[in-house]
Write a protein that holds these residues in place. Structure first.
Motif, PDB file in Angstrom:
ATOM      1  N   GLY A   1      53.177   6.552  97.949  1.00 46.01           N
ATOM      2  CA  GLY A   1      52.826   7.675  98.813  1.00 46.01           C
ATOM      3  C   GLY A   1      54.030   8.338  99.456  1.00 46.01           C
ATOM      4  N   VAL A   2      55.239   7.992  99.011  1.00 42.21           N
ATOM      5  CA  VAL A   2      56.442   8.577  99.607  1.00 42.21           C
ATOM      6  C   VAL A   2      56.670   9.996  99.080  1.00 42.21           C
ATOM      7  CG1 VAL A   2      58.943   8.327  99.849  1.00 42.21           C
ATOM      8  CG2 VAL A   2      57.481   6.311  99.927  1.00 42.21           C
ATOM      9  N   LEU A   3      56.375  10.188  97.808  1.00 43.27           N
ATOM     10  CA  LEU A   3      56.508  11.521  97.207  1.00 43.27           C
ATOM     11  C   LEU A   3      55.136  12.048  96.814  1.00 43.27           C
ATOM     12  CD1 LEU A   3      59.427  11.586  94.610  1.00 43.27           C
ATOM     13  CD2 LEU A   3      59.406  12.489  96.935  1.00 43.27           C
ATOM     14  N   LYS A   4      54.953  13.336  96.919  1.00 44.39           N
ATOM     15  CA  LYS A   4      53.790  13.982  96.335  1.00 44.39           C
ATOM     16  C   LYS A   4      54.105  14.207  94.857  1.00 44.39           C
ATOM     17  CE  LYS A   4      50.979  14.831  99.800  1.00 44.39           C
ATOM     18  NZ  LYS A   4      49.570  14.462  99.775  1.00 44.39           N
ATOM     19  N   PRO A   5      53.071  14.190  93.987  1.00 47.79           N
ATOM     20  CA  PRO A   5      53.336  14.309  92.555  1.00 47.79           C
ATOM     21  C   PRO A   5      54.281  15.456  92.200  1.00 47.79           C
ATOM     22  CG  PRO A   5      51.020  13.882  92.927  1.00 47.79           C
ATOM     23  CD  PRO A   5      51.649  13.983  94.277  1.00 47.79           C
ATOM     24  N   TRP A   6      54.069  16.621  92.797  1.00 48.28           N
ATOM     25  CA  TRP A   6      54.858  17.769  92.364  1.00 48.28           C
ATOM     26  C   TRP A   6      56.307  17.689  92.819  1.00 48.28           C
ATOM     27  CZ3 TRP A   6      51.159  18.140  96.243  1.00 48.28           C
ATOM     28  CH2 TRP A   6      51.629  18.498  97.509  1.00 48.28           C
ATOM     29  N   GLU A   7      56.601  16.707  93.656  1.00 45.64           N
ATOM     30  CA  GLU A   7      57.985  16.551  94.090  1.00 45.64           C
ATOM     31  C   GLU A   7      58.820  15.768  93.077  1.00 45.64           C
ATOM     32  OE1 GLU A   7      57.537  16.738  98.922  1.00 45.64           O
ATOM     33  OE2 GLU A   7      56.935  14.898  97.939  1.00 45.64           O
ATOM     34  N   CYS A   8      58.154  15.138  92.090  1.00 46.49           N
ATOM     35  CA  CYS A   8      58.902  14.443  91.041  1.00 46.49           C
ATOM     36  C   CYS A   8      59.583  15.488  90.159  1.00 46.49           C
ATOM     37  CB  CYS A   8      57.966  13.581  90.208  1.00 46.49           C
ATOM     38  SG  CYS A   8      58.770  12.868  88.771  1.00 46.49           S
ATOM     39  N   LYS A   9      60.833  15.194  89.799  1.00 45.14           N
ATOM     40  CA  LYS A   9      61.631  16.185  89.089  1.00 45.14           C
ATOM     41  C   LYS A   9      61.050  16.585  87.727  1.00 45.14           C
ATOM     42  CE  LYS A   9      65.477  13.741  89.481  1.00 45.14           C
ATOM     43  NZ  LYS A   9      65.109  12.740  90.517  1.00 45.14           N
ATOM     44  N   VAL A  10      60.358  15.659  87.081  1.00 39.05           N
ATOM     45  CA  VAL A  10      59.866  15.970  85.735  1.00 39.05           C
ATOM     46  C   VAL A  10      58.389  16.379  85.720  1.00 39.05           C
ATOM     47  CG1 VAL A  10      61.580  14.595  84.532  1.00 39.05           C
ATOM     48  CG2 VAL A  10      59.461  13.508  85.290  1.00 39.05           C
ATOM     49  N   PHE A  11      57.776  16.413  86.892  1.00 40.12           N
ATOM     50  CA  PHE A  11      56.347  16.738  86.963  1.00 40.12           C
ATOM     51  C   PHE A  11      56.035  18.076  86.295  1.00 40.12           C
ATOM     52  CE2 PHE A  11      52.769  18.958  88.798  1.00 40.12           C
ATOM     53  CZ  PHE A  11      51.759  18.021  88.727  1.00 40.12           C
ATOM     54  N   GLY A  12      55.098  18.037  85.355  1.00 38.40           N
ATOM     55  CA  GLY A  12      54.610  19.274  84.758  1.00 38.40           C
ATOM     56  C   GLY A  12      55.575  19.915  83.780  1.00 38.40           C
ATOM     57  N   THR A  13      56.786  19.384  83.701  1.00 40.15           N
ATOM     58  CA  THR A  13      57.736  19.917  82.713  1.00 40.15           C
ATOM     59  C   THR A  13      57.890  18.894  81.600  1.00 40.15           C
ATOM     60  OG1 THR A  13      59.543  19.113  84.121  1.00 40.15           O
ATOM     61  CG2 THR A  13      58.939  21.417  84.344  1.00 40.15           C
ATOM     62  N   ALA A  14      58.754  17.900  81.822  1.00 40.21           N
ATOM     63  CA  ALA A  14      58.877  16.854  80.806  1.00 40.21           C
ATOM     64  C   ALA A  14      57.681  15.920  80.827  1.00 40.21           C
ATOM     65  CB  ALA A  14      60.163  16.066  81.020  1.00 40.21           C
ATOM     66  N   CYS A  15      57.058  15.776  81.990  1.00 38.67           N
ATOM     67  CA  CYS A  15      55.956  14.819  82.129  1.00 38.67           C
ATOM     68  C   CYS A  15      54.632  15.554  82.308  1.00 38.67           C
ATOM     69  CB  CYS A  15      56.229  13.894  83.318  1.00 38.67           C
ATOM     70  SG  CYS A  15      55.024  12.573  83.489  1.00 38.67           S
ATOM     71  N   THR A  16      53.765  15.440  81.298  1.00 34.98           N
ATOM     72  CA  THR A  16      52.432  16.047  81.353  1.00 34.98           C
ATOM     73  C   THR A  16      51.430  15.014  80.812  1.00 34.98           C
ATOM     74  OG1 THR A  16      52.511  16.894  79.095  1.00 34.98           O
ATOM     75  CG2 THR A  16      53.419  18.338  80.815  1.00 34.98           C
ATOM     76  N   PRO A  17      50.138  15.251  80.993  1.00 33.03           N
ATOM     77  CA  PRO A  17      49.176  14.271  80.467  1.00 33.03           C
ATOM     78  C   PRO A  17      49.308  14.055  78.950  1.00 33.03           C
ATOM     79  CG  PRO A  17      48.082  15.721  82.017  1.00 33.03           C
ATOM     80  CD  PRO A  17      49.463  16.282  81.822  1.00 33.03           C
ATOM     81  N   GLU A  18      49.746  15.072  78.218  1.00 27.92           N
ATOM     82  CA  GLU A  18      49.898  14.906  76.763  1.00 27.92           C
ATOM     83  C   GLU A  18      51.130  14.065  76.429  1.00 27.92           C
ATOM     84  OE1 GLU A  18      49.157  18.097  78.075  1.00 27.92           O
ATOM     85  OE2 GLU A  18      47.096  17.447  77.704  1.00 27.92           O
ATOM     86  N   THR A  19      52.200  14.255  77.185  1.00 32.21           N
ATOM     87  CA  THR A  19      53.428  13.499  76.948  1.00 32.21           C
ATOM     88  C   THR A  19      53.879  12.847  78.256  1.00 32.21           C
ATOM     89  OG1 THR A  19      54.681  15.496  77.424  1.00 32.21           O
ATOM     90  CG2 THR A  19      54.303  14.990  75.098  1.00 32.21           C
ATOM     91  N   PRO A  20      53.131  11.825  78.676  1.00 30.34           N
ATOM     92  CA  PRO A  20      53.462  11.221  79.972  1.00 30.34           C
ATOM     93  C   PRO A  20      54.779  10.444  79.926  1.00 30.34           C
ATOM     94  CG  PRO A  20      51.697   9.992  78.883  1.00 30.34           C
ATOM     95  CD  PRO A  20      51.995  11.172  78.015  1.00 30.34           C
ATOM     96  N   ILE A  21      55.592  10.619  80.937  1.00 32.77           N
ATOM     97  CA  ILE A  21      56.779   9.779  81.084  1.00 32.77           C
ATOM     98  C   ILE A  21      56.426   8.589  81.960  1.00 32.77           C
ATOM     99  CG2 ILE A  21      59.082   9.640  82.140  1.00 32.77           C
ATOM    100  CD1 ILE A  21      59.570  12.481  81.292  1.00 32.77           C
ATOM    101  N   GLY A  22      55.707   8.869  83.006  1.00 32.95           N
ATOM    102  CA  GLY A  22      55.286   7.798  83.908  1.00 32.95           C
ATOM    103  C   GLY A  22      53.797   7.570  83.793  1.00 32.95           C
ATOM    104  N   THR A  23      53.357   6.428  84.310  1.00 31.70           N
ATOM    105  CA  THR A  23      51.953   6.046  84.180  1.00 31.70           C
ATOM    106  C   THR A  23      51.027   6.892  85.046  1.00 31.70           C
ATOM    107  OG1 THR A  23      52.574   4.357  85.744  1.00 31.70           O
ATOM    108  CG2 THR A  23      52.171   3.672  83.487  1.00 31.70           C
ATOM    109  N   CYS A  24      51.547   7.442  86.152  1.00 30.90           N
ATOM    110  CA  CYS A  24      50.654   8.194  87.047  1.00 30.90           C
ATOM    111  C   CYS A  24      50.110   9.437  86.368  1.00 30.90           C
ATOM    112  CB  CYS A  24      51.387   8.615  88.311  1.00 30.90           C
ATOM    113  SG  CYS A  24      52.153   7.256  89.149  1.00 30.90           S
ATOM    114  N   MET A  25      50.688   9.793  85.229  1.00 30.77           N
ATOM    115  CA  MET A  25      50.247  10.971  84.505  1.00 30.77           C
ATOM    116  C   MET A  25      49.227  10.604  83.428  1.00 30.77           C
ATOM    117  SD  MET A  25      50.725  14.192  84.685  1.00 30.77           S
ATOM    118  CE  MET A  25      52.209  15.066  85.177  1.00 30.77           C
ATOM    119  N   VAL A  26      48.964   9.310  83.232  1.00 29.03           N
ATOM    120  CA  VAL A  26      48.130   8.905  82.100  1.00 29.03           C
ATOM    121  C   VAL A  26      46.651   8.881  82.454  1.00 29.03           C
ATOM    122  CG1 VAL A  26      47.654   7.088  80.443  1.00 29.03           C
ATOM    123  CG2 VAL A  26      50.001   7.588  81.073  1.00 29.03           C
TER     124      VAL A  26
END
Ligand code: SF4
Lengths: 375, 92
Positions: free
Chosen positions: A324-349
């Motif tokens: 809970g320290v960061l909001k999802p959109w504050e992650c540097k790769v959110f929505g760019t490199a990391c999307t539900p189709e190509t998740p980098i982290g598990t929170c996107m899966v």
């Protein structure tokens, strides 16, 4: 507001929101953590944050079982799946979870026999139909799914099925909440307590949070109104200087949980001394393994497990999101490199992961935040 | 996987008292009811189902509200129901 337009109980919601606003001390910042990914999903889907006064921030917790599986465990499971004669089974949510060397789907494409099941009982059925194979069920989930795994092991035992085993990754919610309470990163005022997990464990295990940490926790249902109601109950407690465990979801959650489910877990499983959580690191007594009495159903006894630790990709900030320290959109790769189709982290899966929920529904809120910061 | 899905008990299987035929979103499936108190479950009761097991009894109003809610969340619920349809939990 989407929520009001869509929801049949708009008037009730408006009334609740007004009472919430009235209870907030002006200028005080309230931070409430919703522990459970199901709540995160509801909050983003219905735009509940837009509905709360600016004093109240909801932060997302670690309660998404898929999100907390460490990469190393995915790799271990894939290693087992590649052994000759093995059929690996797991829930659909597990299929795209990235390990150090790809996901179950990737392993499947490379020839491993990995099958999606709805229930561990389906995995047992596959074992019965394939006596020449070793069928392994990759078990994931909090106390909501652990009883089902335990009951399936008991069933296998009763029927004398010998080609079925469990690769157990069940985690327990209380140590994770405690780890967050003890973490210096985050100051929280209260918790929106998980609903379905509490169906099993009941409300008593949360009492230390109110007693020892002085923070209210309200066990909460999954509808938008439930969450607003729970926020109101929390604010009432804070306004009156109380910290208690309350059960907003008593229509489903009994105060003492489900004794039979707890007994099944107790019979079949035991606590691990420690277990790695993705993003959170090692937490003591925070996970379950198959107990010695049922060792013949424990995949970790049957197969050699590499047990490697794999560091999360450096671009991944799931740990901060899960705490809970960061909001999802504050992650540097959110929505760019990391999307539900190509998740980098598990929170996107998983759809219960904060990043996926936010990606699917939260863009409105983000626009608003952007506007607010621009002004 | 974390979604609890409401279903209505249609029949408790006489030869397998831990299994019940349950109507879930128009699908009839065998669901394990071994985690509920046997004396308290009967056809017509509503239950909340997780991965093939009933974890709690709920009343009809709650079941309807939960279904409305699940239908509103879309994809995740569709996936869960699709998985449930394919489930092979034995029918007796
Ligand atoms: S955007 Fe992707 S990498 Fe970043 S925290 Fe979310 S899931 Fe993890």
């Amino acid at each position: 507001m989407r929520f009001v337009d869509e929801y049949r109980d708009a008037d009730t919601a408006r009334a609740l929101a007004a009472r919430i606003t009235a209870l907030c001390e002006p200028g005080r910042a309230y931070k409430f953590m919703e522990v459970c990914g199901g709540h995160t999903h509801t909050i983003y889907k219905h735009g509940l944050e837009d509905y709360l006064p600016p004093e109240v921030t909801l932060v997302h917790g670690p309660g998404c079982p898929v999100c907390v599986i460490p990469m190393g465990r995915v790799d271990d499971a894939i290693h087992i799946a590649h052994q000759p004669g093995v059929i690996m089974t797991s829930f659909g949510d597990m299929m795209r979870v990235p390990g150090g060397d790809g996901s179950f789907l990737d392993a499947k494409a490379r020839g491993a026999d990995i099958r999606m099941v709805y229930s561990p009982l389906d995995a047992l059925k596959i074992a019965k139909e394939n006596p020449g194979k070793q069928v392994v069920f990759m078990a994931i989930g909090f106390e909501t799914t652990a009883p089902s795994t335990a009951m399936t092991v008991l069933r296998a035992h009763a029927e004398g099925i010998t080609n079925f085993s469990v690769f157990c990754n069940h985690v327990t919610i209380i140590p994770a909440i405690k780890a967050i309470l003890d973490s210096p990163d985050l100051r929280l005022d209260a918790f929106i307590g998980p609903g379905h997990v509490s169906t099993v464990i009941g409300c008593r295990p949360y009492e230390f949070i109110a007693r020892d940490y002085g923070k209210p926790l309200v066990v909460t249902g999954f509808e938008p109104l439930d969450i607003l109601h729970s926020v109101l109950q929390i604010l009432e407690q804070l306004a009156q200087g109380r910290s208690e465990v309350e059960n907003q979801y008593a229509r489903v959650v009994p105060w003492d949980g489900n004794p039979k489910a707890l007994a099944a877990i107790d019979e079949v499983m035991e606590l691990r001394p420690h277990f790695e959580w993705r993003g959170l690191g090692f937490i003591s007594h925070s996970a379950l393994k198959v107990g010695d009495r049922y060792a013949r159903y424990d995949a970790e006894q049957i197969f050699e497990i590499p047990g490697g630790r794999v560091a999360d990709p450096t671009s991944c900030q799931c740990g901060e999101v899960l705490k809970g320290v960061l909001k999802p959109w504050e992650c540097k790769v959110f929505g760019t490199a990391c999307t539900p189709e190509t998740p980098i982290g598990t929170c996107m899966v998983s759809s219960e992961g904060a990043c996926a929920a936010y990606y699917n529904f939260g863009r409105f809120t983000r626009e608003r935040v952007k506007e607010a910061t621009r002004r | 996987m974390c979604l609890g899905i409401p279903g209505e008990i249609v029949e408790i299987l006489p030869d397998r008292p831990d299994l019940a035929m349950v109507a879930v979103s128009g699908v009839r499936r065998a669901i394990n009811i071994g985690l509920l108190d046997k004396e308290t479950v009967a056809p017509g009761d509503w239950i909340l189902i997780h991965v093939g097991f009933a974890l709690s009894k709920i009343d009809e109003t709650e079941a309807k509200a939960a279904l409305d809610f699940l239908e509103s969340i879309g994809q995740a619920y569709d996936d869960e129901i699709a998985a449930l349809r394919q489930s092979m939990i034995e029918q007796g």
